[in-house]
Design an enzyme around this catalytic site. Structure first.
Site, PDB file in Angstrom:
ATOM      1  N   LYS A  80     -67.995 -18.954  -4.530  1.00  0.00           N
ATOM      2  CA  LYS A  80     -66.884 -18.241  -5.170  1.00  0.00           C
ATOM      3  C   LYS A  80     -67.251 -17.830  -6.600  1.00  0.00           C
ATOM      4  O   LYS A  80     -67.927 -18.594  -7.310  1.00  0.00           O
ATOM      5  CB  LYS A  80     -65.661 -19.169  -5.158  1.00  0.00           C
ATOM      6  CG  LYS A  80     -64.340 -18.565  -5.606  1.00  0.00           C
ATOM      7  CD  LYS A  80     -63.256 -19.615  -5.422  1.00  0.00           C
ATOM      8  CE  LYS A  80     -61.898 -19.172  -5.937  1.00  0.00           C
ATOM      9  NZ  LYS A  80     -60.882 -20.235  -5.755  1.00  0.00           N
ATOM     10  N   SER A 155     -56.740 -18.828  -3.779  1.00  0.00           N
ATOM     11  CA  SER A 155     -57.590 -17.889  -4.471  1.00  0.00           C
ATOM     12  C   SER A 155     -58.986 -17.744  -3.867  1.00  0.00           C
ATOM     13  O   SER A 155     -59.723 -16.835  -4.252  1.00  0.00           O
ATOM     14  CB  SER A 155     -57.710 -18.322  -5.943  1.00  0.00           C
ATOM     15  OG  SER A 155     -58.348 -19.574  -6.068  1.00  0.00           O
ATOM     16  N   SER A 179     -55.796 -23.404  -2.974  1.00  0.00           N
ATOM     17  CA  SER A 179     -56.727 -22.277  -2.932  1.00  0.00           C
ATOM     18  C   SER A 179     -57.845 -22.391  -1.913  1.00  0.00           C
ATOM     19  O   SER A 179     -58.559 -21.422  -1.671  1.00  0.00           O
ATOM     20  CB  SER A 179     -57.329 -22.034  -4.317  1.00  0.00           C
ATOM     21  OG  SER A 179     -56.356 -21.507  -5.185  1.00  0.00           O
TER      22      SER A 179
END
Length: 476
Positions: A80, A155, A179
């Protein structure tokens, strides 16, 4: 097996082949890159392509003697974009941070690479990684492969889409309020949100320490297509790193639990309507656990609604005090407006009241610890309804309430520091299209392995979701 089919394999199946030399690391990486080339232009999950680095690393791994190969030898993984990776921007989805180049790797990157994994790309996140949907002005929107009727979640939305579509066998993500689990629920992936201090975390590029609740609630983890892959990969993720002074070097596998294991099961959604598809998923997971030999009893755990809302209001208090200046300075109008809505939905605790809510974390965690002496696992809804549409959280207070307000089973576990697995147990045929429905399994502190065992038991009986997604994509 044909090269083009390697992307279909779970991390466990692929690692078994690469360790024995039946498939080279280069072949494994090339197959994932080809899948990325085919799908990513439409999905926008991977926003930084690292193919040159990945192929060079795979070539080195191919010369590694078999007895020196790690458990993830040659397994393609994505990282990420809010985590440091040497020489690449830790942009966190923020346009102003597009040139914030990391001077060193974060512990999770080091740990995955030490185990033999190959990073093929960096995945998308919303601005400041603080939204249950994935879109930003820097890289744009990540799209759900199930269709435009479902957000990709956030996220860690790019990671969830990447792993479920075969762009890597593992996807890194992190979770401060959901997330990892939101993207898993959006796509039908499997994850376990580790408990506090389980996975070492730190970004060498950061210029100041994070707030106390941000440290206590935020964790690093992985999203996978098969629950067994968590048993393969998470032991590598939890390797100690001295840069995280609060990391607890607890073994991944805990003491064998007394059989049969008791599971508390709840359908309580605290006043929110329980959608029939979610109830179907819960009952399917319950029955699968019973079939696997677990004792599942419908019983109420300590008040999740109170713990969750308290924890998130405290987090909003900390964010308002410590992060709002950066939001005002660097955030887009869209994210600034969204945080204004968050502050209405979760009125921030401030001053002495915030300090008291920091302290009250122990009260809720203690109640759950005592409850879980009798019920080491708790099966809960993740959301009370099927996953929401893109931009639902930007539709005022009602939208924010529908996305985050009802997600108390998610962020309550972050506040208390408890591990929680999230996996699909039903594919709902809904008017706008098919949607996976995920459930959550909460485990005792330090017992992520028990949550994963339960997820495996459910998956063995109900089947993984990825092949159904691939069939759906092929038919569109």
């Amino acid at each position: 097996m044909q090269d083009q089919d390697l992307w279909r394999l779970s991390a466990s199946a692929l690692a078994a082949l690469t360790q024995k030399g039946e498939v080279s690391a280069t072949e494994a990486v090339t197959a994932s890159l080809a899948r990325m080339d085919a799908l990513n232009p439409a999905l926008n999950a991977v926003v930084v392509d690292l193919r040159d680095e990945a192929l060079a690393r795979a070539e080195v791994l191919d010369s590694t003697p078999p007895d020196l190969r790690g458990p993830l030898h040659g397994v393609p993984v994505t990282i990420k974009i809010n985590v440091d990776q040497t020489g690449h921007a830790t942009s966190n989805g923020v346009l102003a941070f597009k040139d914030l180049i990391a001077p060193d790797d974060a512990p999770v990157v080091d740990n995955l690479e030490r185990a033999g994994a190959v990073v093929i790309g960096r995945t998308n996140t919303p601005e400041f990684s603080f939204r249950a949907d994935t879109d930003n002005d820097l890289h744009g929107r990540t799209h759900n492969p199930w269709g435009a009727h479902i957000s990709a979640g956030g996220s860690s939305g790019g990671g969830g889409v990447a792993v479920m579509t075969g762009m890597g066998a593992l996807a890194h993500g992190n979770d401060i309020g959901g997330s990892l689990r939101f993207p898993a629920a959006a796509t039908g992936a499997v994850t376990v949100k580790p408990g506090f201090a389980r996975v070492p975390a730190w970004n060498p590029s950061q210029k100041a320490e994070r707030g106390l609740l941000a440290q206590l609630m935020s964790v690093q983890g992985l999203m996978v297509r098969s629950a067994r892959d968590l048993h393969l990969a998470m032991p590598a993720m939890i390797a100690p790193d001295l840069r995280d002074p609060f990391h607890a070097p607890v073994p991944w596998q805990g003491p064998r639990a007394k059989d049969p294991i008791k599971v508390a099961f709840t359908r309580n959604t605290y006043g929110y309507d329980l959608h029939p598809a979610v109830e179907t998923a819960l009952l399917a997971a319950r029955d699968a656990l019973r079939d696997a030999g677990y004792i599942v009893e419908e019983v109420e755990p300590p008040n999740v609604f109170e713990a969750g809302r308290t924890g998130y209001r405290a987090l909003m208090g900390e964010i308002h005090a410590l992060m709002k200046p950066d939001l005002d300075r660097y955030g887009s109008p869209a994210i600034q407006s969204l945080f204004d809505t968050y502050f209405q939905e979760f009125p921030p605790f401030t001053g002495e009241e915030l300090l008291k809510m920091y302290a009250k974390r122990s009260h809720y965690a203690r109640a759950w610890s005592m409850f879980m002496m009798d019920y080491p696992l708790v099966l809960t809804p993740f959301l009370p309804h099927p996953f929401f549409a893109p931009n639902r959280d930007q539709e005022g207070i009602e939208g924010a309430h529908d996305v985050l307000g009802c997600a108390v089973y998610s962020y309550a576990m972050n506040y208390m520091g408890l591990p929680a697995a999230c996996l699909p147990s039903h594919l709902a045929a809904l008017p706008k299209g098919p949607q996976p429905i995920n459930v959550q399994i909460v485990a005792q502190r330090w017992r992520e392995d028990m949550a994963v065992d339960a997820a495996i038991a459910i998956e063995d009986r109900l089947g993984p979701m990825a092949p159904r997604l691939w069939d759906h994509m092929a038919a569109r």
